[in-house]
Design a protein around this motif. Structure first.
Motif, PDB file in Angstrom:
ATOM      1  N   UNK A 297       0.810  -1.493  -0.196  1.00 21.40           N
ATOM      2  CA  UNK A 297       0.050   0.183  -0.077  1.00 21.40           C
ATOM      3  C   UNK A 297       1.156   1.192  -0.066  1.00 21.40           C
ATOM      4  N   UNK A 298      -0.241   2.240  -0.098  1.00 21.44           N
ATOM      5  CA  UNK A 298       1.263   3.590   0.106  1.00 21.44           C
ATOM      6  C   UNK A 298       1.577   4.418   0.997  1.00 21.44           C
ATOM      7  N   UNK A 299       2.781   4.201   0.897  1.00 23.74           N
ATOM      8  CA  UNK A 299       3.740   4.522   1.848  1.00 23.74           C
ATOM      9  C   UNK A 299       5.103   5.300   1.238  1.00 23.74           C
ATOM     10  N   UNK A 300       5.502   5.862   2.702  1.00 18.80           N
ATOM     11  CA  UNK A 300       7.077   6.519   2.049  1.00 18.80           C
ATOM     12  C   UNK A 300       7.742   5.845   3.525  1.00 18.80           C
ATOM     13  N   UNK A 301       9.358   6.657   3.352  1.00 14.21           N
ATOM     14  CA  UNK A 301      10.206   5.889   3.855  1.00 14.21           C
ATOM     15  C   UNK A 301      11.403   6.848   4.861  1.00 14.21           C
ATOM     16  N   UNK A 302      10.681   6.790   6.276  1.00 15.59           N
ATOM     17  CA  UNK A 302      10.904   8.501   7.187  1.00 15.59           C
ATOM     18  C   UNK A 302      12.383   7.976   7.581  1.00 15.59           C
ATOM     19  N   UNK A 303      13.499   8.482   7.574  1.00 16.84           N
ATOM     20  CA  UNK A 303      14.848   8.838   8.734  1.00 16.84           C
ATOM     21  C   UNK A 303      15.474   8.366   7.276  1.00 16.84           C
ATOM     22  N   UNK A 304      15.008   8.055   6.234  1.00 15.02           N
ATOM     23  CA  UNK A 304      16.101   7.793   5.301  1.00 15.02           C
ATOM     24  C   UNK A 304      16.249   9.603   4.335  1.00 15.02           C
ATOM     25  N   UNK A 305      16.841   9.138   3.086  1.00 16.12           N
ATOM     26  CA  UNK A 305      16.971  10.424   2.238  1.00 16.12           C
ATOM     27  C   UNK A 305      16.680  10.149   0.538  1.00 16.12           C
ATOM     28  N   UNK A 306      17.669   8.831  -0.006  1.00 13.01           N
ATOM     29  CA  UNK A 306      16.726   7.480  -0.679  1.00 13.01           C
ATOM     30  C   UNK A 306      16.564   6.499  -0.522  1.00 13.01           C
ATOM     31  N   UNK A 307      15.827   6.321  -1.483  1.00 13.18           N
ATOM     32  CA  UNK A 307      15.144   4.533  -1.027  1.00 13.18           C
ATOM     33  C   UNK A 307      15.188   3.775  -2.367  1.00 13.18           C
ATOM     34  N   UNK A 308      14.984   2.805  -3.014  1.00 13.29           N
ATOM     35  CA  UNK A 308      15.515   2.151  -3.446  1.00 13.29           C
ATOM     36  C   UNK A 308      14.679   0.603  -3.461  1.00 13.29           C
ATOM     37  N   UNK A 309      14.815   0.408  -4.571  1.00 13.21           N
ATOM     38  CA  UNK A 309      13.766  -1.178  -5.494  1.00 13.21           C
ATOM     39  C   UNK A 309      14.477  -1.974  -6.450  1.00 13.21           C
ATOM     40  N   UNK A 310      14.982  -3.167  -5.344  1.00 14.45           N
ATOM     41  CA  UNK A 310      15.784  -3.903  -7.003  1.00 14.45           C
ATOM     42  C   UNK A 310      15.009  -5.119  -7.297  1.00 14.45           C
TER      43      UNK A 310
END
Length: 200
Positions: free
Chosen positions: A107-120
């Motif tokens: 579901x829709x979300x973001x990632x607190x306490x970081x600058x960049x995020x990613x998926x592989x």
């Protein structure tokens, strides 16, 4: 009279396609399913129906080759964003795997306490569900005029097709989710958060 236009507050999303990913993905798949066997329950963060591992996989040996690639790509992104890498280095804050079977989603979300995020993408079949991002300028869509076409200024949502060997890196604050897996095969991904550490 012709007006002068300026574009401000852009949101960039990067994708990197690994030319040779077959051996890497085979090794990752074995490591991820071994993690799943050890911890069948996993954790429940943004996942609906799927399996979500603990978030310390970046500290485990089978994931080091991928983490080396993550840091190389993330450093390219950081340079593009004009981060001061003379005093700081990009680091992986945490990393986890997701195994999403049929009808699983995130579901829709973001990632607190970081600058960049990613998926592989380790394993991804046709119709297994794309990674989508929502326009962060929510107020711009309170009242929409009739449109002759969709553009980067009017899109409310953009979706990236999952392809094995593809890595997507984006700002951690950008709201995102994963569409339901409509295939018969499990979608397997490794996700991560990135930050900065002062150079000693």
């Amino acid at each position: 009279m012709v007006g002068n236009r300026s574009d401000w507050f852009p949101t960039a999303v990067w994708n990197f396609d690994l030319d040779t990913h077959e051996k890497l993905n085979q090794d990752l798949l074995s490591a991820i399913y071994a993690e799943k066997q050890r911890d069948a329950q996993g954790v429940n963060w943004s996942n609906s129906l799927g399996w979500h591992s603990v978030d310390n996989l970046h500290q485990k040996h089978p994931f080091k080759p991928l983490m080396d690639i993550v840091l190389t790509n993330a450093t390219e992104v950081a340079n593009c964003l004009a981060w001061d890498l003379s005093k700081y280095t990009v680091t992986v804050n945490n990393c986890w795997a997701l195994v999403n079977g049929k009808f699983s989603s995130n579901f829709l979300h973001n990632h607190p306490n970081s600058l960049l995020s990613g998926a592989y993408y380790v394993q991804a079949a046709e119709e297994c569900g794309g990674l989508f991002f929502r326009d962060p300028r929510e107020v711009t869509h309170m009242t929409m005029p009739p449109l002759t076409e969709l553009t980067p200024w009017t899109l409310q949502k953009v979706t990236y097709k999952p392809i094995p060997g593809r890595m997507i890196i984006f700002p951690s604050w950008l709201l995102h989710g994963v569409e339901p897996n409509l295939s018969e095969d499990e979608r397997v991904t490794v996700s991560f958060n990135l930050g900065l550490r002062p150079i000693a």
